[in-house]
Design a protein around this motif. Structure first.
Motif, mmCIF file in Angstrom:
data_model
loop_
_atom_site.group_PDB
_atom_site.id
_atom_site.type_symbol
_atom_site.label_atom_id
_atom_site.label_comp_id
_atom_site.label_asym_id
_atom_site.label_seq_id
_atom_site.Cartn_x
_atom_site.Cartn_y
_atom_site.Cartn_z
ATOM 1 N N THR A 277 0.816 -1.213 0.000
ATOM 2 C CA THR A 277 0.000 0.000 0.000
ATOM 3 C C THR A 277 0.853 1.267 0.000
ATOM 4 O O THR A 277 0.567 2.214 -0.743
ATOM 5 C CB THR A 277 -0.920 0.005 1.242
ATOM 6 N N THR B 114 3.187 1.336 -3.494
ATOM 7 C CA THR B 114 2.466 1.199 -4.774
ATOM 8 C C THR B 114 3.352 0.456 -5.781
ATOM 9 O O THR B 114 4.585 0.477 -5.673
ATOM 10 C CB THR B 114 2.018 2.539 -5.426
ATOM 11 N N HIS C 18 -3.226 -4.812 -1.284
ATOM 12 C CA HIS C 18 -3.302 -3.343 -1.273
ATOM 13 C C HIS C 18 -4.557 -2.864 -0.574
ATOM 14 O O HIS C 18 -5.629 -3.458 -0.730
ATOM 15 C CB HIS C 18 -3.435 -2.796 -2.707
ATOM 16 N N THR D 134 -6.469 -0.164 -1.745
ATOM 17 C CA THR D 134 -6.532 0.733 -2.915
ATOM 18 C C THR D 134 -7.148 2.074 -2.544
ATOM 19 O O THR D 134 -7.152 3.019 -3.350
ATOM 20 C CB THR D 134 -7.340 0.089 -4.065
ATOM 21 N N TYR E 156 -2.984 5.300 -2.287
ATOM 22 C CA TYR E 156 -2.406 5.922 -3.488
ATOM 23 C C TYR E 156 -3.074 5.470 -4.785
ATOM 24 O O TYR E 156 -3.160 6.231 -5.739
ATOM 25 C CB TYR E 156 -0.911 5.621 -3.582
ATOM 26 N N LEU E 157 -3.529 4.217 -4.857
ATOM 27 C CA LEU E 157 -4.080 3.739 -6.129
ATOM 28 C C LEU E 157 -5.338 4.524 -6.485
ATOM 29 O O LEU E 157 -5.512 4.979 -7.607
ATOM 30 C CB LEU E 157 -4.333 2.232 -6.078
ATOM 31 N N LEU F 130 -1.474 7.592 -11.487
ATOM 32 C CA LEU F 130 -0.623 7.130 -10.381
ATOM 33 C C LEU F 130 0.853 7.524 -10.563
ATOM 34 O O LEU F 130 1.455 8.091 -9.638
ATOM 35 C CB LEU F 130 -0.759 5.605 -10.202
#
Ligand SMILES: Cc1ncc(COP(=O)(O)O)c(C=O)c1O
Length: 384
Positions: free
Chosen positions: A181, A184, A200, A202, A205-206, A254
């Motif tokens: 996480t 990324t 992750h 999400t 950052y995603l 991203l």
């Protein structure tokens, strides 16, 4: 879902925009539609067109799964309703009597799930400093089936050598799980270093815009993908189509966001290191960070998360976080706007009194992508 419609030669930025996301064959729509449907017409009994029911599968979710798997360099990916739902799904591979080794500075929610929920089902666990091989080996026993790491970790930003960890896990017949996480896939791809699963939140950052909660699992083994897919459908903690759409939208930027997060974090680290009220700054990019060399080897850059302690202990930490304007006092991380928090009293409260308890004078920053001068002025004001 397997990684179809993806050119192996594509660079990361191209994958972020195109993998899993061909224009809609029916209308030509450039953006993957939000398939807001629960069910699908069957041409005859038991003969659908790839989808039967949206817990089992949904085209917007398929696009997200292919996109994120492509970014992790994974053969397979499965999306979930939250990071915790993804973690829970991996941990459901365990049977009563099994044992987990986890990092001694894991996210409070991971700690809570393992120590307070899974223990009810006869799973045992040990916390370990995963940066040292002997510590991992000392904590592994014949029942250990999973070794679970976060790297960089939340909130101490310590870094684990993923190749070493997965070698140790595999030698003892255990699976290696890496929570990616904080880094990324733009900064680090754990499957390349031997991990069996990447997990992750999400939400961070995603997604990148503080507007969606989600989780993801990436893996290369078809057998593990089958098991995770079975659990995904059987348990049903799946994301809604709209949430998948928001994530697909976030992921497209991203790489550019991460570059700015890292750049801003580096300037903030430099500022904090020179500030008389700051005692210690934790950032894997610092040459004197205890696991800097490992970070340099397995990460492209060092991320947007920074932790530090101030003189005066817990009281001063609380006063400092109350004085920022641009840095919003809030949990979560990884979005465009900067956030500040005291982990011991907020995100990691569930670890209070445990071996994973966090120093109550520690402040955690999620450095956003605002103008760096404004962020520095804000911190300077809060610290003065
Ligand atoms: C490193 C890490 N893993 C997992 C989670 C859980 O994710 P979610 O909040 O999306 O359930 C979090 C949440 O903060 C996290 O920081």
């Amino acid at each position: 879902m397997t990684n179809e419609n993806m050119d192996e030669r594509w660079g990361f930025e191209t994958r972020a925009i195109h993998a899993g996301q061909k224009p809609d064959p029916q209308t030509g729509a450039i953006t993957v539609p939000v398939y807001q449907t629960t069910t699908y017409e069957q041409d005859e009994v038991g003969k659908g067109r790839g989808y039967e029911y949206s817990r089992t599968g949904n085209p917007t979710r398929t696009a997200l799964e292919m996109s994120l798997a492509a970014l992790e360099g994974a053969e397979f990916g499965r999306a979930f309703a939250s990071g915790m739902a993804a973690e829970d799904t991996i941990l459901r591979l365990l049977n009563p009597g099994d044992h987990v080794v986890m990092g001694n500075d894991a996210y409070g929610g991971t700690f809570r799930l393992i120590s307070k929920v899974l223990t009810r089902m006869g799973i045992s666990w040990s916390p370990a400093d995963l940066s040292v091989q002997e510590n991992i080996e000392k904590n592994i026993n014949e029942k250990t089936r999973i070794v679970w790491a976060e790297t960089p970790s939340n909130p101490l930003l310590s870094v684990v050598d993923i190749q070493m960890l997965s070698n140790v896990a595999h030698t003892h017949g255990a699976l290696c799980v890496v929570d990616n996480t904080f880094a990324t896939p733009y900064l680090q791809q754990p499957l390349v270093h031997g991990a069996d699963f990447v997990v992750h939140s999400t939400t961070k950052y995603l997604g990148g815009h503080s507007d969606v909660v989600g989780g993801f699992i990436a893996m290369n083994s078809p057998e593990l993908d089958q098991e995770i897919g079975f659990l995904q459908n059987a348990v049903g903690a799946v994301p809604a189509p709209w949430d998948c759409y928001l994530l697909l939208r976030g992921v497209k930027t991203l790489p550019v966001r991460m570059d700015r997060h890292c750049e801003n974090a580096e300037s903030i680290v430099e500022f904090l290191r020179g500030h008389p009220r700051v005692i210690d700054v934790l950032y894997p990019g610092l040459p004197d960070h205890p696991t800097h060399e490992i970070a340099r080897n397995q990460m492209k850059k060092f991320g947007g998360m920074v932790s530090f302690t101030v003189r005066g202990g817990a009281d001063e930490a609380r006063k400092t976080v109350a004085k920022t304007n641009l840095f919003t006092l809030a949990e979560s991380l990884g979005a465009v706007e900067s956030l500040i928090e005291v982990p011991a009293a907020m995100t990691h409260l569930s670890a209070e009194g445990s071996p994973l308890e966090v120093d109550d004078s520690l402040i955690r920053l999620s450095v956003g992508i605002e103008t760096i001068g404004d962020l520095l002025t804000d911190l300077d004001h809060a610290l003065s």
